[in-house]
Write a protein that holds these residues in place. Structure first.
Motif, PDB file in Angstrom:
ATOM      1  N   ALA A 445      22.216  10.011  -9.439  1.00  0.00           N
ATOM      2  CA  ALA A 445      22.428  11.034  -8.495  1.00  0.00           C
ATOM      3  C   ALA A 445      23.129  10.616  -7.509  1.00  0.00           C
ATOM      4  O   ALA A 445      23.981  10.619  -6.547  1.00  0.00           O
ATOM      5  N   GLY A 446      23.199   8.563  -7.859  1.00  0.00           N
ATOM      6  CA  GLY A 446      23.851   7.715  -6.755  1.00  0.00           C
ATOM      7  C   GLY A 446      23.384   7.060  -5.932  1.00  0.00           C
ATOM      8  O   GLY A 446      24.369   6.314  -4.553  1.00  0.00           O
ATOM      9  N   GLY A 447      21.745   7.659  -5.557  1.00  0.00           N
ATOM     10  CA  GLY A 447      21.345   6.914  -4.418  1.00  0.00           C
ATOM     11  C   GLY A 447      20.668   5.783  -4.689  1.00  0.00           C
ATOM     12  O   GLY A 447      20.604   5.444  -3.316  1.00  0.00           O
ATOM     13  N   ASN A 498       3.761   3.067  -7.450  1.00  0.00           N
ATOM     14  CA  ASN A 498       5.301   2.830  -5.939  1.00  0.00           C
ATOM     15  C   ASN A 498       6.150   2.535  -6.179  1.00  0.00           C
ATOM     16  O   ASN A 498       6.373   1.240  -6.359  1.00  0.00           O
ATOM     17  N   PHE A 499       7.001   2.715  -5.166  1.00  0.00           N
ATOM     18  CA  PHE A 499       8.965   2.032  -4.846  1.00  0.00           C
ATOM     19  C   PHE A 499       9.146   2.507  -3.651  1.00  0.00           C
ATOM     20  O   PHE A 499       8.621   3.186  -2.511  1.00  0.00           O
ATOM     21  N   LYS A 500       9.280   0.782  -2.996  1.00  0.00           N
ATOM     22  CA  LYS A 500      10.291   0.086  -2.409  1.00  0.00           C
ATOM     23  C   LYS A 500      11.082  -0.300  -2.136  1.00  0.00           C
ATOM     24  O   LYS A 500      11.576  -1.113  -2.977  1.00  0.00           O
ATOM     25  N   PRO A 501      12.364  -0.094  -2.063  1.00  0.00           N
ATOM     26  CA  PRO A 501      13.570  -0.262  -1.808  1.00  0.00           C
ATOM     27  C   PRO A 501      13.456  -1.538  -1.210  1.00  0.00           C
ATOM     28  O   PRO A 501      12.716  -2.273   0.285  1.00  0.00           O
ATOM     29  N   GLY A 502      14.673  -2.905  -2.116  1.00  0.00           N
ATOM     30  CA  GLY A 502      14.806  -3.899  -1.167  1.00  0.00           C
ATOM     31  C   GLY A 502      13.162  -4.323  -1.873  1.00  0.00           C
ATOM     32  O   GLY A 502      13.263  -6.336  -2.105  1.00  0.00           O
ATOM     33  N   GLU A 503      12.023  -4.535  -2.684  1.00  0.00           N
ATOM     34  CA  GLU A 503      11.246  -4.964  -3.169  1.00  0.00           C
ATOM     35  C   GLU A 503      11.363  -5.189  -4.529  1.00  0.00           C
ATOM     36  O   GLU A 503      10.995  -4.628  -5.025  1.00  0.00           O
ATOM     37  N   PRO A 504      10.459  -6.509  -5.476  1.00  0.00           N
ATOM     38  CA  PRO A 504      11.745  -6.465  -6.599  1.00  0.00           C
ATOM     39  C   PRO A 504      10.104  -5.759  -7.541  1.00  0.00           C
ATOM     40  O   PRO A 504       8.769  -5.907  -7.331  1.00  0.00           O
ATOM     41  N   ILE A 505      10.823  -5.046  -8.739  1.00  0.00           N
ATOM     42  CA  ILE A 505       9.790  -4.487  -9.238  1.00  0.00           C
ATOM     43  C   ILE A 505       9.425  -5.727 -10.563  1.00  0.00           C
ATOM     44  O   ILE A 505      10.633  -5.780 -11.615  1.00  0.00           O
ATOM     45  N   VAL A 506       8.815  -5.792 -10.702  1.00  0.00           N
ATOM     46  CA  VAL A 506       8.054  -7.488 -11.978  1.00  0.00           C
ATOM     47  C   VAL A 506       7.456  -6.752 -12.612  1.00  0.00           C
ATOM     48  O   VAL A 506       6.668  -6.045 -12.402  1.00  0.00           O
ATOM     49  N   LEU A 514      16.181  -2.552  -6.542  1.00  0.00           N
ATOM     50  CA  LEU A 514      16.987  -1.604  -6.427  1.00  0.00           C
ATOM     51  C   LEU A 514      16.400  -1.571  -4.450  1.00  0.00           C
ATOM     52  O   LEU A 514      15.739  -1.572  -4.232  1.00  0.00           O
ATOM     53  N   ARG A 515      18.007  -0.861  -4.596  1.00  0.00           N
ATOM     54  CA  ARG A 515      18.552  -1.095  -2.838  1.00  0.00           C
ATOM     55  C   ARG A 515      18.973   0.888  -2.842  1.00  0.00           C
ATOM     56  O   ARG A 515      20.132   1.359  -3.892  1.00  0.00           O
ATOM     57  N   GLY A 516      17.913   1.250  -1.710  1.00  0.00           N
ATOM     58  CA  GLY A 516      18.352   3.066  -1.603  1.00  0.00           C
ATOM     59  C   GLY A 516      17.376   3.511  -1.416  1.00  0.00           C
ATOM     60  O   GLY A 516      16.522   3.243  -1.811  1.00  0.00           O
ATOM     61  N   SER A 517      17.476   5.070  -1.922  1.00  0.00           N
ATOM     62  CA  SER A 517      16.582   6.301  -2.048  1.00  0.00           C
ATOM     63  C   SER A 517      16.550   7.113  -3.343  1.00  0.00           C
ATOM     64  O   SER A 517      17.755   7.188  -3.856  1.00  0.00           O
ATOM     65  N   PRO A 518      15.623   6.976  -4.025  1.00  0.00           N
ATOM     66  CA  PRO A 518      16.034   7.624  -5.423  1.00  0.00           C
ATOM     67  C   PRO A 518      15.746   8.785  -5.314  1.00  0.00           C
ATOM     68  O   PRO A 518      15.280   9.441  -4.658  1.00  0.00           O
TER      69      PRO A 518
END
Length: 639
Positions: A445-447, A498-506, A514-518
């Motif tokens: 979606a591009g978010g 869980n996902f938080k924008p700006g928090e690294p996925i390691v 990733l930044r924004g809203s999925p």
């Protein structure tokens, strides 16, 4: 005749008092001089038919105004003040090696890391790559120069120690000679005031170099002890101090007490006060601690950058090499008393856990205790579990066997800053590219946008294809993961993270931000970077740039590592300044109290001069009258 004798004795006694007063006035500015006083006493009496008549007065002795307690207090306070003042002076010289601003190490470190920003923006720009290498070389050069200044400061301080020891030995010889002169006068009922003053002055000078304690002997001499109980002066004989190489680390020095050809090591803690104490504390505590912090800064920075750089890909498609030449492993220094032949070394396992300290390995036969010498913290493990890990360091037994009671000193940071060099010479060898790349799904979606993707560990599954698919609740499902990853936050089904924008996925050894809203169904695919993508891939350059904020120095970010180092130096300088001002004030107060008793007061001497002048004149007048009376008596009898 009795009257003539009374007048003559009074005349001589008052003349002697005037001579002593004159001597006091002459020595008003003589260092160490104690005011002298004539002690007068009655000459006794004679029995006559009509009573007891006095025979006048005479001089009992000449004594000095002196308080043994106040003199000792002044010497002790002066000894502490001398130690604090010299340590403060050395710390000021140390502080000058750590400037702030553009000329400081902090600016050089930040410039080295910030230079990667241009490479991150334009990975194919060779000029930007050359700047990164140049900034790295400048940082390494400043570290080497700073280490060189600290080495020079160490050598000059060691020379000061040797000079101070020579002065102590000379003063000890002089004290022994004065003791000899005092002993030679021991049979006399009068005290040799000038010799006592000379001895007190020598003891005061000696106390400025090393704290002393003294014991008075029956023959009038004093025995002087240093470092608790070592007899530096025993009556007419003097022993010596010596400067020797540290038996474990020859780059350092140690103090020893020499008596009868036998040398006994002296602990810094037993020195008390004096310049020697200040110098040795600076060398073995302040300077050693700062050298360790500088070495830790070099070792942690180099290792951290190298670890990340080797995870990247250079412009030729080759895996990254070390950016800095890896510092050599620190080889342990065996205690001379060891009976085993174990050879120990240390290297870095976790640069973020390093503590600025030397370490000592103490073997008990089956166990080994790794002691952090800066604070005494220790860890005991079985020898069979070697290698041993403590504070981000791995201690290895490279060869040989340790015996029970063996001790081995390890200085992990001693040479790190002194020898740091950049290993990369060509800009195309700069590993700016990431070995993995991310591709957003075509139907996203591009978010959500990709901020960074780079490798964070050399995982065996680093380049395995992984797909992240977002769910309606904002969590995501990861497929294609290898072993060793963190467990899902939600067991599912399906299992999600869980996902938080700006928090690294390691995951799988890479870090994706990733930044924004999925949106439900958004997908991101992580795959190996294509062979021809390295010129435009700047993933690893972003990773090196991100090191600026990585907690490295006991929670302090890598970019702020110099701040913690400089703060420690500044704290030591300010503490030493306060101690110097305080001890100097105490020493001044103690010396003033001593001088109030022993010093010459010209106003007081002037009053006494007038007093004894009048007494002398009165004695002369009385003698004149007695002589006239005696002459009249003789003339009468002669008729």
């Amino acid at each position: 005749m009795s009257s003539l004798n009374i007048g003559a004795r009074a005349l001589n006694a008052n003349l002697a008092a005037l001579q002593v007063i004159g001597n006091n006035i002459a020595n008003v500015n003589t260092p160490g001089y104690s005011r002298q006083n004539v002690i007068q006493q009655t000459s006794g009496y004679q029995q006559m038919g009509n009573g007891f008549f006095g025979k006048g007065m005479e001089i009992a002795t000449v004594e000095r105004s002196h308080s043994a307690y106040l003199t000792r207090e002044a010497q002790m306070a002066g000894s502490v003040a001398a130690a604090d003042a010299l340590r403060y002076s050395r710390l000021q010289a140390l502080e000058s090696a750590f400037p702030l601003g553009t000329g400081g190490l902090g600016a050089a470190l930040n410039d080295t890391l910030n230079a990667w920003a241009d490479v991150s923006s334009s990975p194919s720009n060779l000029t930007a790559r050359v700047v990164v290498i140049a900034k790295g070389e400048e940082f390494a050069s400043r570290l080497r120069n700073t280490a060189s200044q600290l080495d020079a400061l160490s050598k000059s301080t060691q020379q000061q120690v040797k000079g101070s020891v020579d002065v102590v030995n000379g003063l000890a010889q002089d004290l022994a000679k004065v003791n000899q002169k005092i002993i030679e006068t021991a049979g006399d009922s009068h005290t040799p005031n000038d010799l006592y003053d000379q001895r007190d002055q020598l003891l005061g000078e000696l106390s400025k170099h090393i704290q002393t304690s003294s014991v008075a002997n029956k023959d009038g001499s004093v025995s002087v002890f240093v470092a608790g109980s070592q007899p530096l002066v025993l009556g007419q004989s003097a022993n010596q101090l010596a400067v020797t190489p540290d038996p474990i680390d020859n780059s350092r020095i140690a103090l020893a007490f020499v008596q009868g050809g036998v040398s006994t090591p002296l602990s810094d803690a037993t020195l008390g006060g004096g310049e020697l104490s200040g110098l040795m504390n600076f060398l073995n505590k302040d300077l050693a601690a700062v050298q360790n912090q500088l070495g830790r800064m070099a070792l942690a920075s180099a290792t951290t950058v190298n670890n990340q750089h080797t995870l990247g890909i250079d412009m030729q498609g080759n895996p990254g090499q070390n950016f800095f030449i890896p510092p050599a492993a620190a080889i342990g220094k065996a205690n001379p008393a060891n009976t085993g032949d174990a050879v120990v070394s240390s290297n870095v396992s976790d640069p973020a856990a390093l503590m600025a300290s030397d370490y000592e390995l103490r073997f008990t036969g089956t166990d080994v205790t790794v002691v952090r010498l800066s604070d005494g913290d220790s860890t005991t493990v079985p020898i069979a579990s070697a290698p041993f890990v403590k504070d981000g360091l791995t201690f290895n037994i490279d060869s040989g066997t340790a015996a029970a009671g063996d001790r081995i000193l390890v200085r992990p940071f001693e040479a790190a800053a002194r020898n740091l060099q950049v290993a990369i010479g060509s800009p195309d060898r700069l590993a700016a590219a990431s070995p993995v790349m991310v591709t957003p799904g075509a139907t996203n979606a591009g978010g959500l946008s990709v901020e960074t993707l780079y490798a964070v560990s050399n995982s065996a599954n680093l380049t395995d294809p992984v797909s992240l698919t977002f769910q309606a609740d904002g969590t995501f499902v990861a497929t294609g993961l290898g072993p060793g990853n963190p467990p899902p936050d939600n067991v599912g089904p399906p299992a999600t993270y869980n996902f938080k924008p700006g928090e690294p996925i390691v995951l799988n050894g890479w870090s994706l931000t990733l930044r924004g809203s999925p949106s439900p169904g958004d997908q991101f695919n992580i795959d190996p970077a294509p062979a021809g993508s390295t010129a435009q891939n700047a993933g690893n350059a972003s990773a090196v740039l991100a090191l600026r904020d990585r907690p490295t120095f006991e929670g302090v970010a890598l970019a702020d590592g110099y701040v913690s180092l400089f703060s420690d130096v500044g704290t030591r300088v300010q503490g030493a300044k306060f101690a110097t001002e305080f001890s100097a004030q105490i020493a001044t107060t103690a010396e003033t109290a001593r001088a109030n008793v022993s010093g010459v007061n010209l106003d007081e001497e002037a009053a006494r001069l007038l007093q004894y002048q009048q007494a002398y004149q009165a004695s002369a007048k009385f003698l004149q009258i007695a002589q006239s009376t005696f002459d009249s008596l003789l003339a009468t009898v002669g008729r």
